[in-house]
Design a protein around this motif. Sequence first.
Motif, mmCIF file in Angstrom:
data_model
loop_
_atom_site.group_PDB
_atom_site.id
_atom_site.type_symbol
_atom_site.label_atom_id
_atom_site.label_comp_id
_atom_site.label_asym_id
_atom_site.label_seq_id
_atom_site.Cartn_x
_atom_site.Cartn_y
_atom_site.Cartn_z
ATOM 1 N N VAL A 604 -3.063 -7.529 43.904
ATOM 2 C CA VAL A 604 -1.792 -7.673 43.373
ATOM 3 C C VAL A 604 -1.355 -9.084 43.692
ATOM 4 O O VAL A 604 -1.444 -9.638 44.821
ATOM 5 C CB VAL A 604 -0.986 -7.030 43.921
ATOM 6 C CG1 VAL A 604 0.589 -7.042 43.223
ATOM 7 C CG2 VAL A 604 -1.333 -5.324 43.481
ATOM 8 N N ARG A 605 -0.886 -9.869 42.755
ATOM 9 C CA ARG A 605 -0.323 -11.160 42.849
ATOM 10 C C ARG A 605 1.087 -11.059 42.807
ATOM 11 O O ARG A 605 1.901 -10.395 42.064
ATOM 12 C CB ARG A 605 -0.798 -12.220 41.920
ATOM 13 C CG ARG A 605 -2.109 -12.428 41.585
ATOM 14 C CD ARG A 605 -2.610 -12.620 40.336
ATOM 15 N NE ARG A 605 -2.127 -11.624 39.343
ATOM 16 C CZ ARG A 605 -2.697 -10.477 39.131
ATOM 17 N NH1 ARG A 605 -3.261 -9.975 39.872
ATOM 18 N NH2 ARG A 605 -1.814 -9.627 38.357
ATOM 19 N N PHE A 606 1.698 -11.959 43.688
ATOM 20 C CA PHE A 606 3.130 -12.136 43.882
ATOM 21 C C PHE A 606 3.358 -13.187 42.936
ATOM 22 O O PHE A 606 3.097 -14.650 43.513
ATOM 23 C CB PHE A 606 3.635 -12.220 45.293
ATOM 24 C CG PHE A 606 3.379 -11.054 45.902
ATOM 25 C CD1 PHE A 606 2.404 -10.927 46.853
ATOM 26 C CD2 PHE A 606 4.270 -9.788 45.910
ATOM 27 C CE1 PHE A 606 1.888 -9.667 47.446
ATOM 28 C CE2 PHE A 606 4.097 -8.746 46.395
ATOM 29 C CZ PHE A 606 2.928 -8.550 47.373
ATOM 30 N N GLN A 667 3.065 -11.359 30.809
ATOM 31 C CA GLN A 667 2.031 -10.550 31.455
ATOM 32 C C GLN A 667 1.934 -9.215 30.964
ATOM 33 O O GLN A 667 3.181 -8.528 31.255
ATOM 34 C CB GLN A 667 1.806 -10.967 32.794
ATOM 35 C CG GLN A 667 1.676 -12.468 33.293
ATOM 36 C CD GLN A 667 2.236 -12.454 34.777
ATOM 37 O OE1 GLN A 667 1.798 -11.876 35.794
ATOM 38 N NE2 GLN A 667 2.794 -13.582 34.960
ATOM 39 N N LEU A 668 0.846 -8.683 30.736
ATOM 40 C CA LEU A 668 0.682 -7.529 30.271
ATOM 41 C C LEU A 668 -0.143 -6.673 31.395
ATOM 42 O O LEU A 668 -1.160 -6.945 31.814
ATOM 43 C CB LEU A 668 -0.094 -7.330 28.950
ATOM 44 C CG LEU A 668 -0.484 -5.780 28.470
ATOM 45 C CD1 LEU A 668 0.723 -4.883 28.094
ATOM 46 C CD2 LEU A 668 -1.328 -5.777 27.284
ATOM 47 N N TYR A 669 0.490 -5.564 31.881
ATOM 48 C CA TYR A 669 -0.019 -4.649 32.802
ATOM 49 C C TYR A 669 -0.399 -3.248 32.271
ATOM 50 O O TYR A 669 0.491 -2.729 31.515
ATOM 51 C CB TYR A 669 0.762 -4.651 34.050
ATOM 52 C CG TYR A 669 0.750 -6.178 34.743
ATOM 53 C CD1 TYR A 669 -0.292 -6.159 35.719
ATOM 54 C CD2 TYR A 669 1.470 -7.153 34.573
ATOM 55 C CE1 TYR A 669 -0.235 -7.348 36.407
ATOM 56 C CE2 TYR A 669 1.559 -8.033 35.130
ATOM 57 C CZ TYR A 669 0.793 -8.378 36.095
ATOM 58 O OH TYR A 669 0.486 -9.783 36.770
ATOM 59 N N VAL A 670 -1.512 -2.655 32.550
ATOM 60 C CA VAL A 670 -1.683 -1.492 32.125
ATOM 61 C C VAL A 670 -1.917 -0.324 33.116
ATOM 62 O O VAL A 670 -2.569 -0.513 34.354
ATOM 63 C CB VAL A 670 -3.053 -1.281 31.408
ATOM 64 C CG1 VAL A 670 -3.400 0.051 30.794
ATOM 65 C CG2 VAL A 670 -2.872 -2.146 30.118
ATOM 66 N N GLU A 671 -1.120 0.608 33.127
ATOM 67 C CA GLU A 671 -1.368 1.762 33.991
ATOM 68 C C GLU A 671 -2.207 2.907 33.575
ATOM 69 O O GLU A 671 -1.952 3.638 32.458
ATOM 70 C CB GLU A 671 -0.081 2.606 34.678
ATOM 71 C CG GLU A 671 0.747 1.604 35.324
ATOM 72 C CD GLU A 671 1.990 2.165 35.746
ATOM 73 O OE1 GLU A 671 2.387 3.335 36.000
ATOM 74 O OE2 GLU A 671 3.301 1.442 35.429
ATOM 75 N N LEU A 683 -3.887 -6.200 35.131
ATOM 76 C CA LEU A 683 -3.674 -6.998 34.143
ATOM 77 C C LEU A 683 -4.665 -7.007 33.237
ATOM 78 O O LEU A 683 -5.756 -6.866 33.387
ATOM 79 C CB LEU A 683 -3.600 -8.469 35.121
ATOM 80 C CG LEU A 683 -3.308 -9.674 34.202
ATOM 81 C CD1 LEU A 683 -2.047 -9.717 33.690
ATOM 82 C CD2 LEU A 683 -4.122 -11.049 34.780
ATOM 83 N N ARG A 684 -3.930 -6.888 31.906
ATOM 84 C CA ARG A 684 -4.773 -6.752 30.924
ATOM 85 C C ARG A 684 -4.372 -7.844 29.548
ATOM 86 O O ARG A 684 -4.700 -7.622 28.307
ATOM 87 C CB ARG A 684 -4.932 -5.436 30.294
ATOM 88 C CG ARG A 684 -5.590 -4.588 31.024
ATOM 89 C CD ARG A 684 -7.380 -5.002 31.266
ATOM 90 N NE ARG A 684 -8.114 -4.096 32.013
ATOM 91 C CZ ARG A 684 -8.353 -4.267 33.101
ATOM 92 N NH1 ARG A 684 -7.807 -5.395 33.762
ATOM 93 N NH2 ARG A 684 -9.010 -3.521 33.724
ATOM 94 N N SER A 732 5.801 -10.960 36.241
ATOM 95 C CA SER A 732 4.929 -10.861 37.054
ATOM 96 C C SER A 732 4.312 -9.342 37.298
ATOM 97 O O SER A 732 5.028 -8.499 36.677
ATOM 98 C CB SER A 732 5.153 -11.252 38.271
ATOM 99 O OG SER A 732 5.949 -10.459 39.175
ATOM 100 N N SER A 733 3.578 -9.007 38.070
ATOM 101 C CA SER A 733 3.336 -7.532 38.401
ATOM 102 C C SER A 733 4.410 -6.715 39.010
ATOM 103 O O SER A 733 4.539 -5.575 39.029
ATOM 104 C CB SER A 733 2.074 -7.271 39.068
ATOM 105 O OG SER A 733 2.284 -8.242 40.409
ATOM 106 N N ARG A 734 5.162 -7.482 39.628
ATOM 107 C CA ARG A 734 6.454 -7.006 40.294
ATOM 108 C C ARG A 734 7.893 -7.275 39.578
ATOM 109 O O ARG A 734 9.058 -6.848 40.002
ATOM 110 C CB ARG A 734 6.679 -7.553 41.828
ATOM 111 C CG ARG A 734 5.381 -7.201 42.654
ATOM 112 C CD ARG A 734 5.168 -5.599 43.031
ATOM 113 N NE ARG A 734 4.207 -5.430 43.884
ATOM 114 C CZ ARG A 734 4.260 -5.345 45.229
ATOM 115 N NH1 ARG A 734 5.494 -5.504 45.605
ATOM 116 N NH2 ARG A 734 3.490 -5.028 45.996
#
Length: 746
Positions: A604-606, A667-671, A683-684, A732-734
């Motif tokens: 995971v990136r900050f 940024q697009l993230y997938v669960e 990240l996708r 971001s992822s956060r």
Amino acid sequence: MKLSLVHVIGAFLLPVVLAQSKRATNSSSFSTTGLLSSGAVALGDWDAAYQKAVGFLGQMTNEQKLSLITGSDVDALNWTALVMKDGTQGPNVYNYETGFSEGSAIVYTWDKNLISTQFSAVAAEFYDKGIQVAQAPTSQTLGRTPWSGRLVEGLSPDSYLNGIAFGLGAKAISDVGVISCGKHFLLNEQETNRQSSGSSTSDVAPYTSNVDDKTLHETYMFPFYDGIKNGMGTVMCAMTKVNGTLSCENENLLQELLKTEIGFPGMVTPDVNGQGTAYGSAQGGLDYGSSSYWSNATAIRNVIGYFYVNLNNGSQPASVSTSAYVDVRGNHSQVVRTTGSVGMVLLKNTNNALPLSKPLSIAIFGAHAGSIMVGPNYPFTVLGSGPVYQGHLAGASGSETTSFSILVTPHYALTTKALADGTMLRWILNDTYTAEAIAPIPTKRDLDTTTYGNDTGSSSSGGGGGDSFSGGTWLTQTYAGYATDASVCLVFINAMSGEGADRTELRNTDQDTMVNTVAANCNNTVVVLNTVGPRILDSWIENENVTAILYGSLLGEQSGNSIIDVLYGDVNPSGRLIHTIAKNESDYNVLRQIQCNPTLRIWVRFIVHNVQLLLRHCHHHQRNRIRMAYPTGILAVGGKTDFWDEIFTVNVTINNTGSLDGNEVAQLYVEFPDEADAPVRSLRGFEKVLIASGASTKVDFALRRRDLSYWDVVAQDWKIATGEYTFSVGASSRDLRANITMTLGS
């Protein structure tokens, strides 16, 4: 590396090795030699190159084919052995070329166009130097450990981001007419104990990365799918081991995964000492190197890339020596400057510290701000380097050594800027400066007869403390003395490492002490950091007098100009981190060892952002109905054909609610559903967009089947899980601003 290993070919092996069958042999040895000729892999764009390679080899004797795969000329057919050189930052150790940013630096931009632009420029310099194979880009070292000595080369620990950059690099290089050689296949994740003793059975060196099937596919193989799909013609196997077997003798890695599962049609070449034995490497899938074992398929793989990028058209200049005056730089310095500035990350900016605007005075601190005593280049070494560099660090060592024709340092760039602005400059270009004063302290007689600044004979405790003279330029030459009266203090620090040895530290006591000392005496301290990988900042990042932090990788020959462009606001610092910056070393929870077990599948990136954005809408559109959980297309270059189908689109509208125009990386993230056993979010997709203040823009993320698949270890295939998927978009992822869910499957 070439090893002179000559073995007698047993009669029982001869038919297997030399045969050009219409289907793969049933023997486990050399089981994929017939893949290209049998039609087991649909070659697509590679088919014409394959036909040319077959025709060319049809003119060769067996002895000439052996010369071909051992890197020798074949004079009778006017074949000159391929010239292969590192690296991502330009042809290694050549003169009169551009010193480009390192691989990690261009990924800090998160800008697909810039990534392609730099790789194209790099490839042009290879082409014009007469080099046919660029040993670039470098996917791995991926980054399972922040102590890895070669992190500066890799394209991010995130497999998706790494793969996108890897694919863009491969395509850009190929489009120019140079063969792209991706490295290192596979799991070359540390430098300690990497060196082979030449024995494939050694238990001491090199180290082995022990990895399970799911991790191997979803993390480490993932980027190579992109590279091969986008025209990569050569792959370099590593000098290390995977699951106990040398990478260059690993039949599972090279024959089954690389050549069969991903459908790689090109040449596998070894890293130094990667080839342990002639038989083992030939059986494992190595195509290039001194060996008496060979096949027609091996010979074809040695030349197919040459024909694929049209090197046979006679247009490439002849190869030249490293010192020959062949200037290939063109306007590439501007590419370097742009990439460097756009790739800087603004980690902190309080009290409007940046951008600078004609400050009255600047105090510069740190060896990283100025020129090294002898430079700009340093000797080529594969014995490691660092932990810091006593000069401005803008390029790596080892295989990624940057060949600087020039190097613009921050000190030089700031001097030029100060000259135009009328700014007063002071500097201490040293990380451990302790002298109380270099200039002689004036005597009473001096004070009686000399005027210093606005003072006439009376000493003052103003300025830097002690015997100094406020209102003039005669200050005690210490960190504190120079920091106290400055409008802004710029502290430059770096972290260096290189091929052959891992990093020994993730922080530096001398540099951290310097930062804190300056900040204790200057309430407007700006820190500029260039590093080969994660660098821990916890000892001063929360210091209220540290008003701004610029963080980046190694920026190449225009590094000083790139940094100044950001400091003065000529370029918006729109870079994003590509790795996690931990608070303490123990947070990484990885060690250097001989038995490595890299089970971590994603990092995971900050990531910071500097545009106030609002994502108002999130929609989706399913392009193709997903009828099958597994891909059913034919095997092609890059995997099964439908593995790359775009099946789903997510689109968002982004508003810039801030007062300034700026770039944002959406940024697009997938669960994934639980069935996939995936990370919390993956990240996708990412798109970098420039948005004017008060304006909005629409961003589309097209997802491929591969983006929504996980590796099914039982079925041994990529599968789309049944269940609910959550798609989230943010900075971001956060920092996720919008999301939508969708159920796939029944």
